[in-house]
Design a protein around this motif. Structure first.
Motif, PDB file in Angstrom:
ATOM      1  N   MET A   3       7.429 -19.660  23.074  1.00  8.39           N
ATOM      2  CA  MET A   3       8.424 -19.022  22.219  1.00  8.39           C
ATOM      3  C   MET A   3       9.810 -19.633  22.429  1.00  8.39           C
ATOM      4  N   SER A   4      10.192 -19.806  23.671  1.00  5.76           N
ATOM      5  CA  SER A   4      11.546 -20.261  23.981  1.00  5.76           C
ATOM      6  C   SER A   4      11.756 -21.735  23.661  1.00  5.76           C
ATOM      7  N   SER A   5      10.678 -22.517  23.650  1.00  2.51           N
ATOM      8  CA  SER A   5      10.788 -23.945  23.344  1.00  2.51           C
ATOM      9  C   SER A   5      10.358 -24.270  21.918  1.00  2.51           C
ATOM     10  N   ASN A   6      10.142 -23.206  21.110  1.00  3.30           N
ATOM     11  CA  ASN A   6       9.752 -23.365  19.701  1.00  3.30           C
ATOM     12  C   ASN A   6       8.469 -24.188  19.556  1.00  3.30           C
ATOM     13  N   ARG A   7       7.505 -23.920  20.472  1.00  4.27           N
ATOM     14  CA  ARG A   7       6.215 -24.609  20.423  1.00  4.27           C
ATOM     15  C   ARG A   7       5.080 -23.606  20.255  1.00  4.27           C
ATOM     16  N   VAL A   8       5.338 -22.544  19.507  1.00  4.54           N
ATOM     17  CA  VAL A   8       4.313 -21.529  19.288  1.00  4.54           C
ATOM     18  C   VAL A   8       3.125 -22.120  18.533  1.00  4.54           C
ATOM     19  N   GLY A   9       3.417 -23.054  17.621  1.00  2.00           N
ATOM     20  CA  GLY A   9       2.345 -23.695  16.864  1.00  2.00           C
ATOM     21  C   GLY A   9       1.376 -24.428  17.768  1.00  2.00           C
ATOM     22  N   ALA A  10       1.899 -25.085  18.798  1.00  2.00           N
ATOM     23  CA  ALA A  10       1.022 -25.795  19.742  1.00  2.00           C
ATOM     24  C   ALA A  10       0.116 -24.827  20.477  1.00  2.00           C
ATOM     25  N   LEU A  11       0.672 -23.672  20.876  1.00  2.00           N
ATOM     26  CA  LEU A  11      -0.133 -22.666  21.554  1.00  2.00           C
ATOM     27  C   LEU A  11      -1.192 -22.096  20.612  1.00  2.00           C
TER      28      LEU A  11
ATOM     29  N   ALA B  56      20.020 -18.806  26.120  1.00  2.00           N
ATOM     30  CA  ALA B  56      21.359 -19.067  26.640  1.00  2.00           C
ATOM     31  C   ALA B  56      21.355 -19.896  27.916  1.00  2.00           C
ATOM     32  N   SER B  57      20.179 -20.260  28.413  1.00  2.00           N
ATOM     33  CA  SER B  57      20.093 -21.043  29.650  1.00  2.00           C
ATOM     34  C   SER B  57      20.761 -22.399  29.483  1.00  2.00           C
ATOM     35  N   ARG B  58      21.455 -22.800  30.504  1.00  2.00           N
ATOM     36  CA  ARG B  58      22.150 -24.079  30.489  1.00  2.00           C
ATOM     37  C   ARG B  58      21.449 -25.052  31.439  1.00  2.00           C
ATOM     38  N   GLY B  59      20.664 -25.913  30.863  1.00  2.00           N
ATOM     39  CA  GLY B  59      19.971 -26.906  31.658  1.00  2.00           C
ATOM     40  C   GLY B  59      18.560 -26.485  32.011  1.00  2.00           C
ATOM     41  N   VAL B  60      17.747 -27.480  32.338  1.00  2.00           N
ATOM     42  CA  VAL B  60      16.341 -27.257  32.657  1.00  2.00           C
ATOM     43  C   VAL B  60      16.187 -26.426  33.917  1.00  2.00           C
ATOM     44  N   SER B  61      17.069 -26.636  34.899  1.00  2.00           N
ATOM     45  CA  SER B  61      16.948 -25.945  36.175  1.00  2.00           C
ATOM     46  C   SER B  61      17.104 -24.435  36.003  1.00  2.00           C
ATOM     47  N   GLN B  62      18.121 -24.007  35.264  1.00  2.00           N
ATOM     48  CA  GLN B  62      18.319 -22.574  35.061  1.00  2.00           C
ATOM     49  C   GLN B  62      17.191 -21.977  34.215  1.00  2.00           C
ATOM     50  N   PHE B  63      16.760 -22.710  33.202  1.00  2.00           N
ATOM     51  CA  PHE B  63      15.655 -22.259  32.356  1.00  2.00           C
ATOM     52  C   PHE B  63      14.399 -22.042  33.195  1.00  2.00           C
ATOM     53  N   THR B  64      14.073 -23.019  34.041  1.00  2.00           N
ATOM     54  CA  THR B  64      12.873 -22.937  34.876  1.00  2.00           C
ATOM     55  C   THR B  64      12.957 -21.781  35.850  1.00  2.00           C
ATOM     56  N   ASP B  65      14.128 -21.614  36.473  1.00  2.00           N
ATOM     57  CA  ASP B  65      14.294 -20.538  37.450  1.00  2.00           C
ATOM     58  C   ASP B  65      14.160 -19.167  36.797  1.00  2.00           C
TER      59      ASP B  65
ATOM     60  N   PRO C 262       5.506 -30.378  31.521  1.00  2.00           N
ATOM     61  CA  PRO C 262       4.844 -30.341  32.830  1.00  2.00           C
ATOM     62  C   PRO C 262       5.694 -29.744  33.936  1.00  2.00           C
ATOM     63  N   GLN C 263       7.002 -29.989  33.913  1.00  2.00           N
ATOM     64  CA  GLN C 263       7.858 -29.509  34.998  1.00  2.00           C
ATOM     65  C   GLN C 263       7.828 -27.983  35.106  1.00  2.00           C
ATOM     66  N   VAL C 264       8.027 -27.309  33.985  1.00  2.00           N
ATOM     67  CA  VAL C 264       8.038 -25.850  33.986  1.00  2.00           C
ATOM     68  C   VAL C 264       6.633 -25.306  34.204  1.00  2.00           C
TER      69      VAL C 264
END
Length: 489
Positions: A353-361, A280-289, A411-413
């Motif tokens: 999980m949150s970025s749907n990149r579980v396969g990469a991990l 439900a995060s709105r934007g990269v800033s809230q997600f990162t925080d 990289p940012q997060v």
């Protein structure tokens, strides 16, 4: 609705900060029940009986992962979930739970043949747990999405408490290893009953379509990661079971359980709380925080606990296990290193999980985990300490690989999370150095445990003079204020 770990809320559900606080308190109580069970049952049963159950679960436990198939996390990661989708997921989890329970029963003779021991009855009875877990999965998801974390914490504690009562009764009656199996069956049955009564939800008939493809896609990638993770844990007692004796496996599995409890019983529920908020995060800033705050709380708390256990392994082993568990303190000190790196690396799992990149991990960690599994079998002849050293080394390698791989993805997060991890490492190192200095002049395990706690407080006070550490400390104070405000209301 948006949420943050600061404790603010803008919708009808509890804020993420309060939800995380309730979940951690409830799971801490659950961990205490389980630790109480270890203390009591370790003095009523023999290490070989614990080893027998651990050897069965080394293989049968895979069924628990397959029974969920990542559907619960997929449902929690979605911003919205229809009643029909919940119903379809319920039927899927129920069918999978029944199927894997049946497969475990069929393969019971093979498990017995693998260890050259009669483990058929234990395997057949423990298969009931997988069926019950499959039935309860979506009820827990619904309560989590409704924000009923207080009830979830209560039913978790109640189920563990009743399970422990049954286990103590079984041990007193001379059931041996079966008492431990009945403990798990009872806890799973009580949990299912409580969840069904609390939701009053009844699934609808199965209907095709309804956007189910995305759940399967998410489930495949998540289950692959969970299977490899589980294999890397369960293979440890399995390898020792072939090369050594049930008594050695029992000692190792007890220590492994003690160190795994905080990560399993707090990490997984916090993940269920965190994923809907990240979705439900709105934007990269809230997600990162949001993920940064969760990482701070999780890493300092569970990472610090792992360091404390490692430095006081003799005392912890004596309190929880008592005598007659040869080599347990040394095993505990080594495995505490693995537990620490798993705790501070958990945030990369949330990010995946949150970025749907579980396969990469999954593909990033796969080579290291496969190498660890092979090494456990190859060096199991060296005993429990050799396997523990392999596990600790693999945890550090996987930590580095996971962070490096996600640096190129987000990289940012990742940089924000890694900066927090560096501070946690620095704090742990300063606390250990302070403790070593004090312990060199003061003797006694009990006194040293207090000294380490004092060292941790002193290091917090010293590092609190630096701004980045003050920001980390503020996350804890904000969380505490949030919980206290809610109680005042």
């Amino acid at each position: 609705m948006t949420e943050g770990l600061s404790g603010r809320r803008t919708g009808g559900r509890p804020s993420l900060g309060r939800s995380a606080g309730i979940t951690m308190v409830g799971q801490a109580a659950k961990v205490l029940f389980q630790l109480a069970g270890i203390v009591i049952l370790s003095r009523m049963l023999e290490s070989a009986q614990f080893g027998a159950v651990a050897m069965v679960l080394a293989f049968a436990g895979f069924a628990n992962v397959l029974g969920d198939f990542g559907f619960s996390l997929a449902a929690l990661a979605r911003e919205s979930l229809s009643n029909q989708q919940s119903s379809n997921l319920f039927w899927l989890n129920s069918i999978l739970g029944a199927a894997v329970a049946g497969v475990v029963c069929i393969f019971a003779p093979l498990i017995s043949a693998f260890y050259a021991l009669d483990l058929n009855t234990l395997t057949w009875v423990i298969s009931v747990v997988f069926l019950l877990n499959g039935l309860s999965t979506q009820y827990r998801v619904l309560l989590t999405r409704e924000g009923r974390f207080g009830f979830l914490a209560s039913i978790d504690v109640a189920s563990q408490g009743l399970g422990l009562v049954v286990a103590i009764g079984g041990a007193q009656l001379g059931l041996g290893a079966m008492a431990l199996v009945l403990q798990q069956v009872t806890a799973a049955a009580v949990l299912l009953f409580g969840l069904v009564m609390a939701t009053r939800w009844r699934p609808q008939a199965w209907r095709r379509g309804n956007g189910m493809r995305s759940f399967f896609t998410f489930g495949f990638s998540t289950t692959g990661t969970q299977l490899v993770n589980y294999a890397s844990v369960s293979i440890q007692p399995a390898a020792l079971g072939i090369a050594t004796s049930p008594a050695v496996v029992g000692s190792y599995s007890r220590v492994l359980q003690i160190l795994s409890l905080p990560l399993q019983q707090i990490g997984q529920p916090i993940t269920r709380v965190l994923l809907p908020a990240l979705a439900a995060s709105r934007g990269v800033s809230q997600f990162t925080d949001t993920i940064r705050r969760a990482h701070i709380i999780f890493s300092y708390t569970l990472g610090g606990l792992a360091v404390w256990i490692g430095c006081n392994s003799e005392l912890v082993s004596m309190i929880l296990l008592g005598g007659g568990w040869g080599g347990a303190p040394e095993i505990m000190a080594i495995l505490a290193v693995a537990s620490f790196y798993q705790a501070v690396g958990y945030s990369v799992y949330w990010l995946a999980m949150s970025s749907n990149r579980v396969g990469a991990l999954f593909f990033a960690e796969l080579p290291g985990r496969v190498a660890m599994i092979v090494a456990c079998f190859v060096f199991a002849q060296g005993g429990a300490l050799a396997v523990a050293c392999i596990v600790a080394g693999a945890a550090m390698v996987n930590f580095a690989i996971a962070h490096l791989s996600f640096y190129f993805i987000n990289p940012q997060v990742l940089v924000e999370l890694f900066n927090v991890t560096i501070r946690v490492l620095f704090h742990a190192a300063l606390a250990c150095i302070t403790y070593a200095g004090l312990a060199s002049v003061i003797d006694g395990d009990g006194v040293r445990a207090v000294l380490f706690s004092i060292s941790a407080v002193v290091s917090i006070a010293v590092l609190g003079l630096l701004r980045p550490f003050r920001r980390d400390l503020k996350v804890f104070t904000d969380l505490g204020k949030s919980i206290l405000r809610r109680k005042a209301k």
